[in-house]
Each structure stands twice: as C-alpha cells, then as structure tokens.
Design an enzyme around this catalytic site. Structure first.
Site, PDB file in Angstrom:
ATOM      1  N   ASP A 170       0.871  -1.165   0.000  1.00  0.00           N
ATOM      2  CA  ASP A 170       0.000   0.000   0.000  1.00  0.00           C
ATOM      3  C   ASP A 170       0.911   1.218   0.000  1.00  0.00           C
ATOM      4  O   ASP A 170       1.509   1.557   1.015  1.00  0.00           O
ATOM      5  CB  ASP A 170      -0.896  -0.025   1.259  1.00  0.00           C
ATOM      6  N   LYS A 181       2.508  11.350  -3.474  1.00  0.00           N
ATOM      7  CA  LYS A 181       1.566  10.575  -4.281  1.00  0.00           C
ATOM      8  C   LYS A 181       0.620  11.485  -5.059  1.00  0.00           C
ATOM      9  O   LYS A 181       0.190  11.147  -6.152  1.00  0.00           O
ATOM     10  CB  LYS A 181       0.766   9.651  -3.358  1.00  0.00           C
ATOM     11  N   GLU A 211      -6.939   0.234  -4.832  1.00  0.00           N
ATOM     12  CA  GLU A 211      -6.998   0.106  -3.374  1.00  0.00           C
ATOM     13  C   GLU A 211      -8.320  -0.490  -2.861  1.00  0.00           C
ATOM     14  O   GLU A 211      -8.290  -1.373  -2.006  1.00  0.00           O
ATOM     15  CB  GLU A 211      -6.719   1.470  -2.726  1.00  0.00           C
TER      16      GLU A 211
HETATM   17 MG    MG Z   1      -4.775   4.475   1.772  1.00  0.00          MG
END
Ligand code: MG
Ligand code: ADP
Length: 614
Positions: free
Chosen positions: A12, A74, A151
């Site tokens: 992740d 990100k 995700e």
């Molecule tokens: Mg997250």
C-alpha cells in the site's frame, strides 16, 4: 516460508502512510520494519548529512527542515514536474521509489536479498500516467512490479478472504490522508469484481488538517494581527498540531490547545491558547464529508443499486476513525459499517492476498482471481497464408484475451510422408507469420511411427497459468509418445531479464558502497547516496557528458525499452525492437553526439508510445 522461490508482497503506497504485507500460512500479514513499525509515513528527507531518510525520521524533521522533506508525493504522481528536496530535483516517482526502497529493505530483512515481486495499489481514480509512474517507482526501487491494483479492490480482498460463502455487494469507503475512493465490489462464488468506482484524489485527512490549521491561524491573526501561514515553519507547525488535535478529537469531545511559540512579531514570540470541541471541528470539515456521501450516492447510481442492496460497508483509511464519518455512513445505510479490519492495514493486506493468488500460494482459499492472456500463444505450422501453403504460419492455440488459467488442445498432422519427428516451435503474438511474433522456445517430438499413406495426428496441449507459466505438451496419438516444454513467465521473459540486469546493477552499486564503507569506516547509509546518485544522474548537465555517462544512459534506456515492451501491442513492440538496435549500434560507435541524439530520440519515442498505449 512458503515453497515458491521468489517472494511476492503486497504494498500500500499511500499518500500519508505506506505498508507492505505478505502471505504467511495462508493469511496476509504485515511485514514490520526492524524497529517494529507496521506502517510508515510516506515522507522522504535528504538530511544535512546528504543521506536519504524515509518514514518517521523524515516526518519528524518536517517542521525543522521543510525544504529538505517531501511529503504526500503521491498527489504529484504522474506529473513530469520535478519536486525539490534539499536543493535537488526529483521526479515524483523517484521520491516514491525511495519509499518503496525502504519497504523493500524490510522485505529483504525478512526473506534475504534477491528479487522480489510486488503488487502495488493505487486509488481507483488514478489515471494511466499515474499508474505508470507508480509502476516505475516500484521498478526503480528494485521490485518486479507484478501488478498495479486498485486500493478498494485490495481492501475488499482483505475482507473477503475470511467470508467466502456469501455472495454479496460490498461498498468500500476509503478516506485516507490524500485521497477518497469509494467502490462497489461484487463478490460472487469467490470472484471479486468492481462494479463501480467514484471518488476524489484530492480529498482526505490532509485537507481536514489544513482546515483546522487555518482555524488556528485565524485565531492568531485576530489576536495578534500577524499571519502565521506566511511563515513556512509556523505553517508546518500549525499543520502538525492540527493533525494531532484532529486525531485526539476522534476519541475525546474537547481538546485544550497550548502553543506558546507559533511565530514571531516584532521580535516577540506569538502563541495560541484555546480549546476546540469535536462539534466545532466537524463543522470545519462537514462540507468535505458531505462530498464523500455524494460520491457514495454517485457510485450506487452508477452500479444501479440502492443503499439497501449493499450487504457490507467496509471502512478503510485512517480518516474513517473520525466518529462523524461512521455516523454519516450509519445514517445513510441505516446500518453499522464493518470495521473488523484494521483501517490502516486493510489495503496492504489485500494487496498481499492478490499477490498470494498470483503466486498460486492461496490456491485453496476458494477465492478466484481471473486474468486474461494479453497475447495469443501458439505454434508454427505449415499452413495457408494469403492463399498459399507455406511453413512458418502462426496457429494460435490460446487466443489473446482468453481467461486464464486455461488448457487448450489442438490436433495437428504430420506434414511429410513417413515423418518420424515433429518440431514444436512456440510463439506469442498476433501476426499470421511466426517470424513477426515472439519466439518462446521449441522442442522435438520423436518416435512418431512412420506412415507413408496418410498423416499422423499429433495433439498439442497448451496449459497456461496465472503465473505466466506456459506448459506445452505434444503427443503422438498413434502411440502416445509425448514430449513437453515449460516456458516460464512466457509473457515477461524479456523484461524479467532486464529486471535482473537492473537489480544486479543496483546490487553491485550497494556492494560497492558496502565495500567502500568497510574500507573507510563510513557509516551504514552509503548505499542511499549511491541510489541518490543513480536518480540524480538523470538531471546532469548535458554539457558534461562523457562516453561513460552516455553509455550508462543508453543502458538505462535499453532497460526501459525492454520493460515497456512487456505490455504493448505487436506493432509497437517491433518499433521498440528497432529503437533497441539503434541504441546498441550507436553505443558501439562511441560517437558522443550521435549517442546524445539517439538518447533524445528514443526518450521522445518512449513518451509517445507511453501516451499511445491503450
Ligand atoms: Mg490508503
Ligand atoms: P493514506 O491512504 O492517504 O496513506 P491512511 O489511510 O494511512 O492514509 O490515513 C492517514 C490519514 O488518517 C491521515 O490524514 C491521518 O491524520 C488520519 N488519521 C489517522 N488516525 C486518525 C484518527 N484517529 N482520527 C482522525 N484521523 C486519523
């Protein structure tokens, strides 16, 4: 450890925090740092010592050295605009690579050095460029990036592993630090499918922090007539404090705030003492939370479902700890969301589940992951091409886009009278002629009983599994004689070799650093500097180019070309092959100007291909 050779992990790579997990005895498990941290801040710093630091150290230095620290990179992924850190410029994926490299060191500490495969997650809303940048970051960090997955899907997988018996719709509400992502995942007979996704990749806990920081700054403005948000350090401090206060308000109703020194005015310290209630905080962010509920409505509409059709609402992401989020969800769905999975770890754990399925080590979990063959797989035959019988014609046995795993058998016949042997040549690609396709391997079936009257039937079976392993068997029908060949990673052979080169190169670099360290007694972070050099060389002044530098760049470009060839169409692949040859030839010529030119040309071409793909 499990019985497969190359460890595969799930990662992740979050805006705020990152984590890595693997499958241990059939269950996903976080791989903590040697210090025991299960998730690390996605924050990178170049310290005063010139070394790269990732995680808590970097995060702690954020206020003291804001210009040496990069957080929330990100949000910049996919952009070509460099980020400045300690006066040096980096592409967003290079910063992300440093985070991934840190996680890889935990994996290496557990499994030992060597190749590691990874499944990396991204928000469902990530564009192609952003996904590609994420993949590049993984490759730069030395991972073989097996797959980029969404995700919410990963979260649903973490959740689904335990309760397979039910068929249902799951809504994944993921409110993290920088992104909000909501998806409806359908689970049927163990197969997961995303029905619809919505979200906003610029909405998350960071925004809540800024709202609260502004609220604090406003109090200071009103009391002292000075704007602390104009002072970089004061701004960082308020943001940091805002986050702390926000988290506290998830468990208590009211927080006392004492900040004796926020900024300076006329050489005098300016501070703040006040209180904030949970209700006041919620009022600051209510419109943002309402927006997330709008997205929930949207995703339901897109999937053609009503709130009542949702069996489970899964809360993921640190910001779902805010009690108001739970309230809103409960009000909307008229039932409690499930929170039996750690919100900070769910995505990494789910990525590990996907990784485990991919590696075939979760085969009896009952959960199925389907994939398609991106290229046709077949053999060379004597056949019809443009109305003419000729050899070297490609006969597809597993056509492109066939769902895998799959087994297909086709019957062929010997071409010449009395033939006792048959050569099986395996190719992948879409062209009618094998010479334009990619050769994977060949073998010979011997002992066919000679038959002068008619052809002998030969059954050729292609067995292709989720790991990209192709097993080809040829069997003579008359006497059951068999021969076979297994082609590993049929679809990724070239790029895996390229990765091996890349990893060897990096490894050599780190070995050198270790050697240098042993000689000079330098400390243990020498390798970070080498990594740094590697990244940095991309920005070197062209005026300083020497043969070595250009040669090195060409080698890196070759790697990129090979990696890129992995998932492009046949036409592009052929063009890439040409570029590859040109690179090699020009490199051999030693002509610096020509080398520079070909580097530019191939770089431009790659950018063009990258845009054209899909
Ligand atoms: Mg997250
Ligand atoms: P990401 O997916 O963006 O990396 P995470 O899921 O790790 O993010 O969530 C990080 C966010 O969660 C941060 O903004 C953090 O402040 C927030 N957060 C963590 N714990 C709490 C809490 N107890 N209450 C409110 N917000 C929290």
């Amino acid at each position: 450890m499990t019985s497969y050779a190359r460890p595969i992990v799930g990662i992740d790579l979050g805006t705020t925090n990152s984590a890595v997990a693997y499958i241990n005895n059939g269950k996903p498990e976080i791989i903590p740092s040697p210090q025991g941290q299960r998730i690390i801040p996605s924050v990178v710093m170049i310290g005063l010592d010139g070394k790269v630091h990732v995680g808590e150290t970097a995060r702690a230095a954020q206020i003291a050295m804001p210009d040496r620290v990069v957080a929330a990179v990100k949000r910049k992924m996919g952009s070509t605009e460099p980020v400045t850190m300690a006066g040096q410029q980096f592409l967003p994926q290079e910063i992300s690579a440093m985070i991934l490299r840190e996680l890889k060191s935990y994996v290496d500490a557990k499994f030992g050095p060597g190749e590691k495969e990874a499944v990396i997650t991204v928000p469902a809303y990530f564009t192609d460029e952003q996904r590609r940048a994420t993949k590049q970051a993984g490759e730069l960090a030395g991972f073989i990036v097996e797959r980029i997955i969404n995700e919410p899907t990963a979260a649903a997988m973490a959740f689904g592993l335990e309760r397979l018996e039910e068929d249902k719709h799951i809504l994944v509400y993921d409110l993290g630090g920088g992104t909000f992502d909501v998806s409806i995942v359908e689970m049927m007979s163990g197969i997961l499918e995303v029905k619809a996704s919505a979200g906003n990749n610029h909405l998350g806990g960071e925004d809540f922090d800024w709202r609260l920081a502004e609220w604090l700054a406003d109090k200071i403005r009103k009391a002292h007539g000075v704007n602390p948000m104009k002072d970089l350090r004061a701004k960082s401090l308020l943001k940091e404090q805002a986050e702390r206060i926000k988290k506290e308000l998830s468990t208590v109703d009211k927080v006392e705030i004492h900040l004796p020194l926020v900024t300076m005015k006329d050489d005098q310290p300016v501070g703040l003492s006040t209180t904030i209630t949970r209700r006041e905080f919620v009022a600051l962010i209510d419109d943002l939370l309402a927006e997330t509920i709008d997205c929930v409505r949207q995703v339901l509409a897109d999937a053609g479902l009503t709130p009542g059709d949702i069996h489970d609402v899964l809360l993921v992401g640190g910001s779902t700890r805010i009690p108001r989020v739970r309230e809103l969800i409960t009000e909307f769905f008229k039932k409690e969301p499930r929170c039996d999975i750690h919100p900070d770890e769910a995505v990494a754990l789910g990525a590990a589940v996907q990784a485990g399925l991919k590696a075939g080590i979760l085969a009896d979990s009952g959960m199925v992951v389907t994939d398609v063959a991106p290229f046709s797989l077949g053999i060379a035959v004597v056949g019809n091409y443009n109305g003419e019988e000729r050899s070297g014609v490609f006969h597809a046995i597993i056509p492109r886009n066939t769902t895998v795993p799959v087994t297909r058998t086709h019957r062929f016949y010997t071409a010449a009278p009395g033939q006792t042997e048959a050569e099986i040549e395996i190719y992948q690609g879409e062209h009618k002629l094998v010479k334009h396709n990619h050769f994977l391997g060949k073998f010979r079936l011997k002992g066919i009983p000679p038959n002068w009257e008619e052809s002998q039937p030969i059954d050729v079976t292609y067995r292709y599994n989720l790991n990209g392993i192709l097993e080809v068997t040829a069997k003579c029908v008359a006497n059951s004689k068999e021969a076979s060949l297994t082609v590993h990673d049929a679809l990724q052979r070239d790029s895996e070799e390229a990765f091996r080169q890349s990893l060897d190169k990096l490894q050599a670099l780190y070995d050198q650093a270790t050697a240098a360290e042993n000689e000079t007694g330098a400390d243990d972070n020498e390798d970070d500097e080498d990594f740094d050099d590697l990244v940095q060389e991309l920005y070197d002044d062209p005026a300083e180019y020497t043969y070595d530098k250009l040669h090195h760049q060409i080698k890196r470009l070759l790697l990129r070309v090979q990696v890129f060839s992995r998932d492009c169409d046949e036409l592009t692949k052929r063009k890439l092959k040409k570029l590859e040859e040109k690179l090699v030839q020009t490199d051999a010529s030693g002509d610096l100007e020509a080398m520079q030119q070909v580097i530019d040309e191939v770089t431009d071409a790659l950018i063009e291909f990258e845009l054209r793909e899909e």
